[in-house]
Design an enzyme around this catalytic site. Structure first.
Site: not given
Length: 793
Positions: A317, A513
């Site tokens: 990621d 997020e």
């Protein structure tokens, strides 16, 4: 006897200590995990022989290049002549040629430019191009946008999920892209987590059934000797592992759970995805018992590639490798030796390429591991049809946002709705009813689509981005009028003709997020919605709440003030799907009834994880339900003011803990009403000075790296020259016009002025001269999806 009893007690204590230590271990034992295997059709003997020949012919530079992925904001096709990278991505705030609102044709043009350059430079091997299409092809205006996963979980419909995967794949492929970073297989356990809406359910079994369905939808079933169809794309099972189980719901945090719990709760989606042929798996930012997943060999290699038989590629990621102890974003051999095949190094790719090449040359990164990683990457490229003499060409922009696709999104929006309360049968809205439609979400495409829509945070999404979309309020108004009633859309809830029913659409503002992490799960209204509900109710008007959120939230006061309460989640762009359920047609029946059921418990208070559900998972009324919902608890059971995130400094007129407000002599403050009762403070400068917000030092480097901005909301009542805004030790000057004020200053502007974001103890100071009158309602940092110029230093 006493000695024997003492010895037994000692042995018992010792055994308990060993068990406790094992529970805190970050080393997985593969035998405890479910077995799986990528289907044989993922490759063939002929393909493997070809891959072996290609690897034997590649230079070391070309091999290492295959293992690095860069973001389009930090690389050009011309760079590939010197740096033969194997993959390109477009992050949430990256658009083609810098255009966040580039259409599918512009995306396709960019992808083909990178692909052509990569073929020339990288041993004739085309790049993989990945993107976050997490609820439809959500980076592209006019695309089909589905409800976020939490709403899809409420639908409890794997067949629908497969159709959504198919539509998403067709539209992603239409823009030339061959890889999406989806599906998310997180099993959120603490709704304070800002990515909760990316999870389908708290039930691992439901997640597992969706994992298979979405993988097959995106990729199709893998066929021996054949590449994926031109209108299918590679799927990504993510985030491996337990991103939904972190302590306190902290994004990128630590899952402090035993291995058995890790397997039982958080791993169940991966075997079905792997068995269905998922070509890629993404490692999680998070940790398991203190060990970062990006560097955990027992999870990435022993379990995923061993026990679970995964033969595709493991991708990292966004700079996640840099969080491994001993690593930086530009140097991390540990992540590759642990089992990562492709490092996502969006803006650090050049340094990581050079460091990895150096480590490959000196042997600290074994050649066998390099060759295995490259083989896995080439295996995926082969299955996508990129390595043949006539590579599969993806790119047909005309199919993006087709009517047939939008019909699936409308259906999904309808099936995602969950009816929590319907006292007196106020829903569906009857033919001929006089309806007031109000609330901040009534005509707000950003609120109903949520984060990951056009931009990363989704805060600036508008109805203009989706010409074939419909806001919820406008869709309901049209349906009411079609049924012979009347409908008025009012932003503030005011009306001249008294309505029979008021539909109030409200809820969370967009986020993505860590920006969505919460200290508790209480809903905090942004525009006096709770007071609006109570005011309408007091006038004898029936009230319907349509609640938009990325998670169940404590809404006791709002439920009590509503005759009907609908959990609408983040339904996407097709507001007509909501109207199909809420509004009866001329025949007195709605186009669709309520079928959604909660896939997470709805909390009775603001404590998380949810200990006392108001409505358990599986709850959901239908129009056949007759029982009324009585008064519910209105006590959040937490101190809402004494807990806030590190990026919120002023909210609804108050300074949340751990921050505190200080005023220089000559500055007075008083509570005022801006949008609701005492939701702001007015500051009056009788002499030059500053107001300050101080507290314990916090690290804001992450927000800086992700291009956040300081946001000030309120009203400039009177000015006396420029206003000096100081953050982290650096000062900039702004001159907003008088009246309502929303100011955004990118954190990079303060950095350029000398700010230190590693330890910020004074996140905000506002200084002015005598005569300044400033009303402040909010001060926080938020993600932005646009280029904002810096003010003067």
């Amino acid at each position: 006897m006493v000695r024997r009893a003492l010895l037994a007690a000692m042995l018992l204590a010792s055994g308990s200590a060993i068990a406790a230590t094992a529970d805190r271990s970050s080393t997985a034992h593969p035998a405890l995990w479910p077995a799986a295997h990528s289907p044989a059709a993922i490759t063939s003997a002929e393909t493997e022989r070809r891959i072996a020949r290609m690897i034997a012919a590649m230079t070391l530079e070309q091999k290492v290049g295959q293992m690095i992925q860069a973001d389009i904001s930090a690389i050009t096709p011309e760079d590939l002549a010197r740096y033969p990278l194997g993959s390109i991505l477009a992050g949430g705030n990256s658009g083609p040629y810098g255009d966040e609102r580039g259409d599918a044709a512009k995306w396709s043009k960019l992808v083909h430019e990178f692909r052509a350059a990569s073929v020339k430079a990288g041993a004739g091997i085309p790049i993989l191009f990945g993107i976050d299409a997490v609820h439809g092809h959500s980076n592209v205006p006019g695309a089909t946008i589905f409800p976020h996963n939490i709403g899809l979980g409420a639908a409890h419909d794997p067949a629908l999920i497969q159709r959504i995967g198919e539509v998403t794949a067709i539209e992603v492929a239409a823009s030339g892209i061959d890889w999406t970073f989806a599906p998310t297989l997180a099993v959120p356990q603490d709704l304070r987590w800002g990515r909760s809406y990316e999870g389908y359910a708290a039930d691992p079994a439901l997640v597992a059934s969706y994992a298979k369905a979405m993988t097959i939808g995106l990729q199709g079933a893998l066929l021996p000797g054949k590449p994926l169809a031109a209108d299918r794309v590679a799927a990504t099972a993510k985030h491996y592992l337990a991103d939904g189980g972190t302590d306190g719901g902290k994004d990128q945090g630590d899952a402090l759970v035993s291995e058995r719990e890790l397997v039982a709760k958080h791993a169940q989606g991966y075997p079905p995805a792997i068995n269905a042929g998922a070509l890629t798996v993404m490692a999680s930012f998070s940790s398991w018992n203190g060990a970062k997943n990006h560097g955990n060999q027992s999870l990435l290699t022993d379990v995923l590639k061993g026990r679970m038989g995964f033969e595709g590629l493991v991708v990292g990621d966004w700079n996640g490798h840099g969080q491994i102890p001993g690593c930086t974003v530009t140097d991390c051999p540990k992540t590759f030796t642990a089992g990562l095949d492709l490092a996502m190094a969006p803006n650090s790719w050049k340094g990581l390429y050079e460091a990895t090449l150096r480590e490959a040359r000196d042997g600290s990164l074994p050649m066998a591991r390099i060759d295995d990683a490259v083989a896995r990457i080439l295996r995926v490229k082969a299955k996508l049809g990129l390595l043949g003499a006539h590579p599969v060409d993806r790119g047909n922009p005309s199919v993006v946002g087709s009517d047939a696709h939008l019909a699936v999104a409308r259906e999904a929006a309808a099936k995602s709705l969950v009816l929590l309360k319907n006292n007196g049968g106020v829903l569906p809205l009857k033919p001929g009813t006089k309806v007031l439609i109000t609330g901040p979400g009534a005509d707000n495409m950003a609120m109903q689509a949520g984060g990951w829509t056009i931009t990363w945070q989704g805060t600036d999404t508008t109805a203009a981005d989706f010409p074939k979309g419909h806001t919820i309020g406008r869709a309901i108004a049209a349906a009411v009028k079609d049924a012979g009633g009347s409908a008025a859309l009012s932003a503030d809830g005011s009306f001249t003709d008294r309505p029979d029913v008021a539909v109030v659409v409200y809820g969370e503002q967009p986020y993505a997020e860590f920006q969505g992490d919460m200290p508790n799960i209480a809903f905090r209204d942004h525009a006096g919605e709770t007071a609006m509900l109570a005011k309408l109710k007091a006038q004898g008007i029936k009230v319907v709440s349509v609640f938009l959120s990325g998670r169940p939230l404590f809404t006791g006061p709002e439920i009590n003030a509503s005759d009907a309460f609908v959990a609408a989640w983040l339904p996407g762009t097709q507001g007509e799907g909501v109207a199909d359920v809420l509004v009866a047609r001329k025949d007195g029946k709605p186009a669709r009834g309520f079928t959604g059921k909660l896939s997470f418990p709805w909390p009775a208070d603001a404590v998380s994880p949810v200990k006392t559900p108001l409505f358990a998972a599986g709850y959901g009324l239908t129009y056949a339900s007759k029982a009324a919902v009585g008064p519910v608890n209105e006590d959040p059971k937490v101190d809402l003011v004494a807990s806030a995130s590190e990026g919120v400094y002023f909210a609804l007129g108050k300074v949340p803990s751990p921050w505190h407000l200080s005023l220089d002599p000559g500055i007075a403050a008083r509570a005022v009403d801006l949008g609701a009762q005492e939701d702001a403070q007015a500051f009056v400068w009788s002499e030059a000075g500053a107001i300050g917000i101080d507290g314990p030092p916090v690290d804001l480097m992450r927000q800086l790296d992700e291009e956040f901005a300081l946001k000030l909301e309120g009203k400039l009542d009177a000015a006396a020259g420029p206003i000096a805004v100081t953050m982290a030790g650096a000062t900039l000057k702004i001159t907003p016009p008088a009246g309502p004020m929303t100011v955004r200053i990118p954190l990079r502007c303060f950095l350029e002025a000398g700010a230190n974001f590693k330890a910020v103890g004074t996140p905000l100071r506002i200084a002015g001269d005598r005569g300044l009158v400033l009303t402040l309602r909010g001060a926080s940092i938020e993600g932005v999806g646009e280029t904002i110029a810096c003010p003067a230093r």
